[in-house]
Motif scaffolding. Structure first.
Motif, mmCIF file in Angstrom:
data_model
loop_
_atom_site.group_PDB
_atom_site.id
_atom_site.type_symbol
_atom_site.label_atom_id
_atom_site.label_comp_id
_atom_site.label_asym_id
_atom_site.label_seq_id
_atom_site.Cartn_x
_atom_site.Cartn_y
_atom_site.Cartn_z
ATOM 1 N N ARG A 89 43.112 47.064 26.107
ATOM 2 C CA ARG A 89 41.765 47.302 26.612
ATOM 3 C C ARG A 89 41.759 48.470 27.585
ATOM 4 O O ARG A 89 42.794 48.821 28.180
ATOM 5 C CB ARG A 89 41.203 46.051 27.283
ATOM 6 C CG ARG A 89 41.879 45.682 28.570
ATOM 7 C CD ARG A 89 41.153 44.550 29.317
ATOM 8 N NE ARG A 89 41.167 43.277 28.618
ATOM 9 C CZ ARG A 89 40.097 42.741 28.041
ATOM 10 N NH1 ARG A 89 38.917 43.361 28.097
ATOM 11 N NH2 ARG A 89 40.178 41.581 27.421
ATOM 12 N N ALA A 90 40.597 49.051 27.766
ATOM 13 C CA ALA A 90 40.444 50.120 28.742
ATOM 14 C C ALA A 90 40.817 49.592 30.121
ATOM 15 O O ALA A 90 40.337 48.528 30.530
ATOM 16 C CB ALA A 90 39.013 50.642 28.737
ATOM 17 N N PRO A 91 41.683 50.293 30.833
ATOM 18 C CA PRO A 91 42.131 49.761 32.129
ATOM 19 C C PRO A 91 41.022 49.711 33.164
ATOM 20 O O PRO A 91 40.169 50.597 33.244
ATOM 21 C CB PRO A 91 43.231 50.747 32.546
ATOM 22 C CG PRO A 91 42.922 52.011 31.802
ATOM 23 C CD PRO A 91 42.293 51.580 30.511
ATOM 24 N N ALA A 92 41.026 48.639 33.933
ATOM 25 C CA ALA A 92 40.130 48.483 35.085
ATOM 26 C C ALA A 92 40.907 47.670 36.109
ATOM 27 O O ALA A 92 41.651 46.755 35.740
ATOM 28 C CB ALA A 92 38.839 47.769 34.689
ATOM 29 N N PRO A 93 40.788 47.977 37.377
ATOM 30 C CA PRO A 93 41.592 47.270 38.371
ATOM 31 C C PRO A 93 41.238 45.792 38.471
ATOM 32 O O PRO A 93 40.087 45.442 38.714
ATOM 33 C CB PRO A 93 41.286 48.011 39.684
ATOM 34 C CG PRO A 93 39.986 48.721 39.432
ATOM 35 C CD PRO A 93 39.942 49.023 37.977
ATOM 36 N N HIS A 94 42.238 44.940 38.231
ATOM 37 C CA HIS A 94 42.021 43.493 38.366
ATOM 38 C C HIS A 94 42.214 43.086 39.812
ATOM 39 O O HIS A 94 42.607 43.889 40.674
ATOM 40 C CB HIS A 94 42.957 42.724 37.440
ATOM 41 C CG HIS A 94 44.415 42.896 37.762
ATOM 42 N ND1 HIS A 94 45.032 42.259 38.802
ATOM 43 C CD2 HIS A 94 45.379 43.658 37.164
ATOM 44 C CE1 HIS A 94 46.309 42.583 38.851
ATOM 45 N NE2 HIS A 94 46.550 43.442 37.869
ATOM 46 N N LEU A 95 41.935 41.821 40.104
ATOM 47 C CA LEU A 95 41.981 41.326 41.470
ATOM 48 C C LEU A 95 43.107 40.311 41.677
ATOM 49 O O LEU A 95 43.102 39.554 42.639
ATOM 50 C CB LEU A 95 40.628 40.706 41.837
ATOM 51 C CG LEU A 95 39.475 41.721 41.850
ATOM 52 C CD1 LEU A 95 38.129 41.018 41.780
ATOM 53 C CD2 LEU A 95 39.559 42.606 43.079
ATOM 54 N N GLY A 96 44.063 40.314 40.760
ATOM 55 C CA GLY A 96 45.150 39.343 40.832
ATOM 56 C C GLY A 96 45.975 39.434 42.099
ATOM 57 O O GLY A 96 46.575 38.436 42.525
ATOM 58 N N PHE A 97 46.038 40.623 42.704
ATOM 59 C CA PHE A 97 46.782 40.799 43.947
ATOM 60 C C PHE A 97 45.870 40.888 45.166
ATOM 61 O O PHE A 97 46.307 41.269 46.254
ATOM 62 C CB PHE A 97 47.653 42.055 43.879
ATOM 63 C CG PHE A 97 48.813 41.950 42.923
ATOM 64 C CD1 PHE A 97 49.779 40.972 43.082
ATOM 65 C CD2 PHE A 97 48.932 42.834 41.857
ATOM 66 C CE1 PHE A 97 50.855 40.876 42.209
ATOM 67 C CE2 PHE A 97 50.009 42.752 40.981
ATOM 68 C CZ PHE A 97 50.972 41.770 41.152
ATOM 69 N N GLY A 98 44.606 40.535 45.007
ATOM 70 C CA GLY A 98 43.680 40.601 46.118
ATOM 71 C C GLY A 98 43.209 42.019 46.356
ATOM 72 O O GLY A 98 43.106 42.830 45.431
#
Length: 408
Positions: free
Chosen positions: A344-353
């Motif tokens: 998928r097109a990259p987008a910043p996830h929030l897994g690390f806060g």
């Protein structure tokens, strides 16, 4: 979505932006995403009655709250904890995770040098040796639970060596950590609290001994950095608290991240050989796994000064839960978010806060995943799930209770 997919305990009052949902509902902690979808569509900022505070379920609001300096971890005016759990809270309150500037800045600046990319990358050969030894020890055939056989040993050995405590002490570290993090679980019992306090006292004594030894005989490790810091950078009690934080956080979440990622790959139907064919593809697969099944689903912040967010007024002392697991599946940020798609097109996830409390160990966690996952699937190309992954009853952590696989 059909009503049958939703947890029985879920009740949404959209008009009042209130939700009842037991975090101990098996239908919820086994698969929280249908509930997250329903809540996000109805009232993305809502009062979670079971917790007694507001929570945010959409990516934009969760991201904004992580970065908003009007919200933090310290809670002025919070009533003192009961005396029986005071040792746990006294230690916890001194960790950088629970502090705001200037104390947070002082502590994080001291420790950050051990977690910058260059310092972490030097650990790659050691991580590879740990991973290869664990893979060598797996039986040729049959069924095995990959959590104790693979996912658990990697992070605990790595973080123990980074800090400078014997890897042979890993069973003690795991036991202390499991008992301490149970304090964050909803519905904890008096027995949980007593066990956490006992673990806190034992862990603190263990770390004080090691820190004293480093002051006498410094080495090239993180405990030495904490033990020999110039006066004014860290107190002895803060050194113990932050060593405990780094040991606990440095393996607890990564164990879940590895297990969750393996389950996601096996459940996706995608070809692991293609997912891990190059370092770039491996990195993309790791990021997608952290988005798809993050190991932490709820992180709380406290309002420090009057604020208005997403149309809602907050007063100092108000708590708000940031639902990372819900935000990471927000269709406003990711197309078809409930699918596992490393392309998928990259987008910043929030897994690390995010914000000043962004996970200090993110580079190390990424490296461990980027070593552990491709090596596992390269050595065991016939790997498949023996039964459906079973998640543990410990919301707000998202981790498997077992990951039984068939080796081939």
């Amino acid at each position: 979505m059909t009503p049958a997919e939703l947890p029985p305990s879920l009740h949404i009052d959209a008009a009042r932006a209130r939700v009842r949902l037991s975090p101990a509902d098996p239908a919820f902690f086994q698969d929280p995403y249908p509930a997250y979808r329903a809540i996000r569509r109805s009232c993305p900022l809502f009062l979670w009655e079971d917790y007694g505070h507001l929570c945010a379920a959409d990516a934009a609001t969760v991201d904004a709250l992580f970065r908003d300096r009007r919200f933090g971890r310290e809670a002025p005016g919070r009533p003192p904890p009961p005396e029986r759990v005071k040792p746990f809270h006294d230690l916890d309150a001194l960790s950088m995770l629970e502090r705001e500037p200037p104390a947070h800045t002082r502590l994080r600046r001291l420790v950050t040098r051990a977690f910058v990319f260059r310092a972490v990358e030097r650990l790659r050969p050691r991580i590879e040796r740990v991973v290869d030894a664990l893979l060598d020890a797996l039986p040729d055939r049959g069924t095995v639970d990959l959590l104790p056989a693979y996912a658990e040993p990697i992070p605990v050995v790595v973080i123990a060596e980074l800090l400078g405590v014997p890897a042979a002490d890993a069973p003690h570290l795991l036991d202390w950590s499991h008992r301490m993090v149970a304090m964050y679980r909803p519905g904890r019992t008096r027995a949980d609290e007593d066990a956490a306090v006992a673990a806190t006292l034992a862990f603190s004594a263990y770390l004080r001994d090691h820190l004293a030894e480093r002051r006498a005989r410094p080495r090239e490790d993180l405990l030495t950095l904490l033990a020999t810091a110039p006066e004014g950078e860290i107190t002895p009690d803060e050194a113990v608290a932050n060593a405990a934080l780094l040991l606990n956080a440095g393996h607890e979440a990564t164990v879940h991240a590895i297990g969750n990622a393996v389950a996601a790959v096996l459940g996706s139907g995608l070809d692991p050989a293609a997912l891990f064919a190059t370092p770039a593809l491996t990195a993309a697969t790791v990021e997608e796994a952290l988005r798809f099944e993050p190991p932490l689903h709820l992180f709380t912040r406290t309002c420090l000064e009057p604020a208005r967010v997403a149309g809602t007024a907050f007063r100092p002392g108000d708590r708000v839960g940031l639902l990372i697991g819900a935000a990471n599946r927000d269709p406003a940020r990711w197309a078809a978010p409930d699918g596992f798609d490393p392309a998928r097109a990259p987008a910043p996830h929030l897994g690390f806060g995010g914000g000043i409390h962004f996970c200090l160990g993110a580079p190390l966690a990424r490296l461990e995943l980027e070593v552990a996952l491709p090596r596992l699937f390269a050595r065991r190309p016939g790997l498949r799930s023996a039964d459906a992954p079973r998640f543990a009853d410990r919301y707000h952590f998202r981790g498997l209770d077992a990951l039984r696989v068939t080796l081939g």
